[in-house]
Design a protein around this motif. Structure first.
Motif, PDB file in Angstrom:
ATOM      1  N   SER A  38      44.114   3.441 -52.741  1.00 42.19           N
ATOM      2  CA  SER A  38      42.722   3.472 -52.286  1.00 42.19           C
ATOM      3  C   SER A  38      42.716   3.700 -50.778  1.00 42.19           C
ATOM      4  CB  SER A  38      42.011   2.155 -52.615  1.00 42.19           C
ATOM      5  OG  SER A  38      41.836   2.007 -54.010  1.00 42.19           O
ATOM      6  N   ALA A  40      40.235   3.451 -47.479  1.00 41.65           N
ATOM      7  CA  ALA A  40      38.965   2.975 -46.937  1.00 41.65           C
ATOM      8  C   ALA A  40      38.491   3.896 -45.822  1.00 41.65           C
ATOM      9  CB  ALA A  40      39.119   1.552 -46.417  1.00 41.65           C
ATOM     10  N   ALA A  75      37.798   3.596 -51.262  1.00 39.56           N
ATOM     11  CA  ALA A  75      37.511   2.157 -51.287  1.00 39.56           C
ATOM     12  C   ALA A  75      36.064   1.917 -50.896  1.00 39.56           C
ATOM     13  CB  ALA A  75      38.447   1.417 -50.334  1.00 39.56           C
ATOM     14  N   ASP A  77      32.750   0.665 -48.993  1.00 38.45           N
ATOM     15  CA  ASP A  77      32.502   0.552 -47.555  1.00 38.45           C
ATOM     16  C   ASP A  77      32.635  -0.896 -47.104  1.00 38.45           C
ATOM     17  OD1 ASP A  77      32.055   3.218 -47.328  1.00 38.45           O
ATOM     18  OD2 ASP A  77      29.869   3.073 -47.514  1.00 38.45           O
ATOM     19  N   ARG A  79      35.397  -2.113 -45.672  1.00 38.71           N
ATOM     20  CA  ARG A  79      36.799  -2.533 -45.599  1.00 38.71           C
ATOM     21  C   ARG A  79      37.386  -2.033 -44.284  1.00 38.71           C
ATOM     22  NH1 ARG A  79      36.387  -6.322 -49.393  1.00 38.71           N
ATOM     23  NH2 ARG A  79      35.263  -5.470 -51.182  1.00 38.71           N
ATOM     24  N   LEU A 100      46.262  -0.205 -50.519  1.00 36.39           N
ATOM     25  CA  LEU A 100      45.039   0.166 -49.803  1.00 36.39           C
ATOM     26  C   LEU A 100      45.412   0.599 -48.387  1.00 36.39           C
ATOM     27  CD1 LEU A 100      41.892   0.201 -49.428  1.00 36.39           C
ATOM     28  CD2 LEU A 100      42.105  -2.175 -48.660  1.00 36.39           C
ATOM     29  N   ILE A 102      43.902   1.376 -44.713  1.00 34.09           N
ATOM     30  CA  ILE A 102      42.741   1.169 -43.855  1.00 34.09           C
ATOM     31  C   ILE A 102      43.101   1.598 -42.443  1.00 34.09           C
ATOM     32  CG2 ILE A 102      41.752  -0.714 -45.218  1.00 34.09           C
ATOM     33  CD1 ILE A 102      43.066  -2.676 -43.345  1.00 34.09           C
TER      34      ILE A 102
END
Length: 660
Positions: A38, A40, A75, A77, A79, A100, A102
């Motif tokens: 994922s 973000a 992902a 919103d 994050r 994930l 980010i």
């Protein structure tokens, strides 16, 4: 004049180059294991644009034609880097992702700097009609310049969805510059910022995503070892195909030449490039080392190739441990021409058996499940041997003809032997057949059998455990692989060259050993005895073993028994090969189809046209809502097995049907 011609880059001065794609494992090894990710939305100026670019790059990431990720999700919103790892990991898990990504863009902008420079302007030349003429008079003028710089810095973090741990975290910064003077203008700032963003994305992928790297590799032109003018012209034609972007056709032509011209340094080197491009790194290693052996002086291209391919082996091995689905193990040692495509309705290379020869059960054929490790050690510092390298080459060739995926090494040190065994363990198919052949020095110490690397320097008996390879290591690897039939052949029953300097010399030859279940272990002579190298290119034991392997429809027990008879006869009973077996199933090196049995009860599935083969299905989701999905198709890649005459697949020709 020659220097001028070479500077112009004309043919004959610079080495020809072929474009080759290499597997690249990510710098962060743990990140290679993730199959779904994922991404973000990155915070900060240009964060949305950057995160979309990263996301798109991950969706399109491929390794040897296979998608790296099963799914790449957007992902929800909110994050950000400031979030708690546990909640961030939970968000990734809710989307079915393994990790994930980010980030936060901390800097994204364009800066301009003005300056002036001095240029000399010629007012009058000696001969204005000439393109180049001496300047008679001129002056220095001040010219304004504008330098434009785009900068981007982003802080990124990759979080494991299962544990919540940060796998990777780093600040990545990139710049792009452009400058122009006088009436010229530098590149537009938005263009420079786009270049900077692309560089950041590339750096992120290099850190955490398995990928491929395209590089130009120098080829060698035909050398004097190519005796036939026809083969020399065909070799030259192959080079033209390679430099023209048709490496697949070039490799086919080179393999055809190799059937008749095997002692060419240039041909072995270029075939090494072919195998390297196909992902067959162990076969590439064989060709490169053969070229190195044929060289009469150090060769920069071969030295670079050996180092590069060693790195390829390391990366492919590391990748196979966590993402075996990305490493084409079925092609790794098949010697397939890179980028070769099978057109729709073309005959299949091989497929599922529907019939088998009389009295041979279909499951005893192990079609597509045959793996072999071949080691030949001859160039020892102390007491070198004349035959093991020849034995290993002949055995590797024969096993490939019999349908084996072969990992072969010559004159290996301890590290290289362990690396080959690890690669072999990954190549073995569960429920398949595995063969190990070793020729070289071996010894027994305290009832244990050890295979001796060429770099071993055994000054005392206590060095054996740390400087040699215990046979038990190979047997454990076979046991862990869950193969159904294991064949271990040891032509290593020679005198121990180190024992003379030891206080307790022990017995010669190898020690008796009970074969584990599903395994047969064959020795060149009886336990505690020593074997001779023979007078031909191959050892006495290997000569008779190869002769028996070529005879179809013989069970492994018959192969070994007939080998024993031949060796005993030729040595006047001085050397009697010995084996220990705990096999529970049948195994044949080769089969023929002179008599064909009834068809199997279950028919093979219907053939799927090549042009409708599913390659990958990708889904991009926003939150939990899928927004795009698709199925791509392309022609199947054909495995081209060079030199397969007399192979298992040829002997079963007409009895196979494709199955996806």
């Amino acid at each position: 004049m020659a220097i001028v011609v070479c500077c112009l880059g004309l043919a004959g001065c610079l080495p020809q180059r072929a474009q080759v794609t290499m597997l690249q494992a990510p710098e962060i090894a743990a990140a290679a294991a993730y199959k779904s990710v994922s991404v973000a939305r990155f915070s900060g100026n240009y964060g949305d644009s950057l995160s979309l670019a990263v996301e798109n790059a991950m969706i399109n990431a491929r390794v040897q034609g296979k998608p790296v990720y099963r799914s790449v999700n957007r992902a929800p919103d909110g994050r950000s880097l400031g979030g708690d790892n546990r909640s961030l990991a939970g968000a990734a898990r809710s989307q079915g992702s393994d990790a994930l990504l980010i980030g936060e863009v901390t800097l994204a902008g364009i800066q301009e700097q003005r300056r002036s420079t001095t240029q000399y302007v010629c007012d009058q030349s000696a001969n204005p009609k000439k393109l180049i003429s001496k300047c008679v008079s001129g002056r220095a003028v001040s010219v304004p310049c504008l330098a434009r710089t785009a900068s981007m810095q982003v802080q990124v973090r990759l979080i494991d969805a299962r544990t919540g741990n940060t796998v990777f975290g780093q600040a990545i910064g990139k710049q792009a510059n452009s400058e122009a003077c006088g009436n010229d203008s530098p590149a537009d700032g938005r263009v420079l910022l786009g270049q900077t963003q692309a560089a950041v994305v590339e750096e992120i992928l290099r850190k955490i995503v398995p990928h491929e790297l395209s590089m130009a590799i120098a080829l060698m032109d035909p050398d004097e070892q190519i005796r036939s003018p026809v083969n020399k012209e065909r070799f030259a034609g192959a080079i033209r195909f390679a430099t023209g972007g048709r490496l697949d056709r070039a490799c086919e032509m080179l393999r055809e030449v190799y059937e008749q011209e095997r002692e060419s340094l240039a041909l072995n080197y270029d075939l090494g490039v072919c195998e390297e491009a196909a992902g067959a790194f162990w076969r590439a290693n064989e060709h490169y080392r053969t070229a190195d052996r044929l060289a009469t002086s150090p060769n920069a291209l071969i030295t670079a190739a050996l180092a590069r391919n060693e790195e390829n082996l390391r990366k492919a091995g590391a990748m196979a441990k966590v993402r075996a689905d990305l490493v084409k193990t079925e092609r790794l040692e098949a010697g397939a021409a890179p980028q070769t495509i099978t057109r729709a309705n073309s005959p299949p290379a091989f497929s599922q058996p529907t019939q088998a020869p009389v009295n041979i059960a279909p499951d005893a054929l192990f079609v597509g499940q045959r793996s072999a490790l071949v080691i030949g050690n001859a160039k020892y510092r102390r007491s070198p041997l004349p035959n093991p390298a020849n034995d290993a080459r002949a055995m590797a060739s024969e096993l490939r003809k019999a349908g084996f995926q072969v990992i072969a090494v010559e004159d290996a040190g301890l590290h290289r032997m362990h690396a080959a065994i690890d690669e072999f363990g990954r190549a073995i198919k569960p429920g398949g057949a595995a063969v190990v052949f070793y020729a070289g020095h071996g010894m027994q110490v305290s009832g244990e059998n050890y295979l001796i690397p060429v770099d071993a320097d055994l000054k005392r008996e206590s060095d054996v455990q740390s400087m040699t390879l215990n046979l038990a290591t190979i047997l454990r690897k076979l046991e862990d692989s869950k193969s159904r039939v294991n064949v271990v052949i040891l032509d290593a029953c020679r005198d121990n060259p180190f024992a003379r300097s030891w206080r307790s010399s022990g017995r010669g030859g190898l020690a008796s050993i009970d074969a584990p279940t599903g395994t047969v272990i064959a020795f060149a002579t009886a336990p505690g005895k020593t074997a001779e190298d023979g007078v031909g290119p191959n050892g006495l034991f290997t000569t008779h073993l190869l002769r028996q392997i070529r005879i179809p429809n013989q069970k492994i027990e018959d192969v070994l028994k007939n080998t024993r008879k031949g060796v005993a006869a030729d040595s006047r009973n001085e050397q009697i090969p010995w084996d220990s077996s705990s096999l529970t199933g049948d195994f044949y090196f080769k089969v023929s189809t002179n008599n064909v049995a009834a068809k199997m009860d279950a028919a093979a599935p219907a053939e799927t046209p090549a042009d409708s083969a599913v390659v990958a299905k990708r889904t991009l989701a926003v939150g939990n809502r899928p927004v795009a999905s698709g199925t791509n198709s392309r022609p199947q890649e054909a495995a081209s097995g060079a030199g397969s005459s007399g192979s298992l697949f040829d002997s079963l020709k007409g009895q196979f049907r494709t199955q996806d």
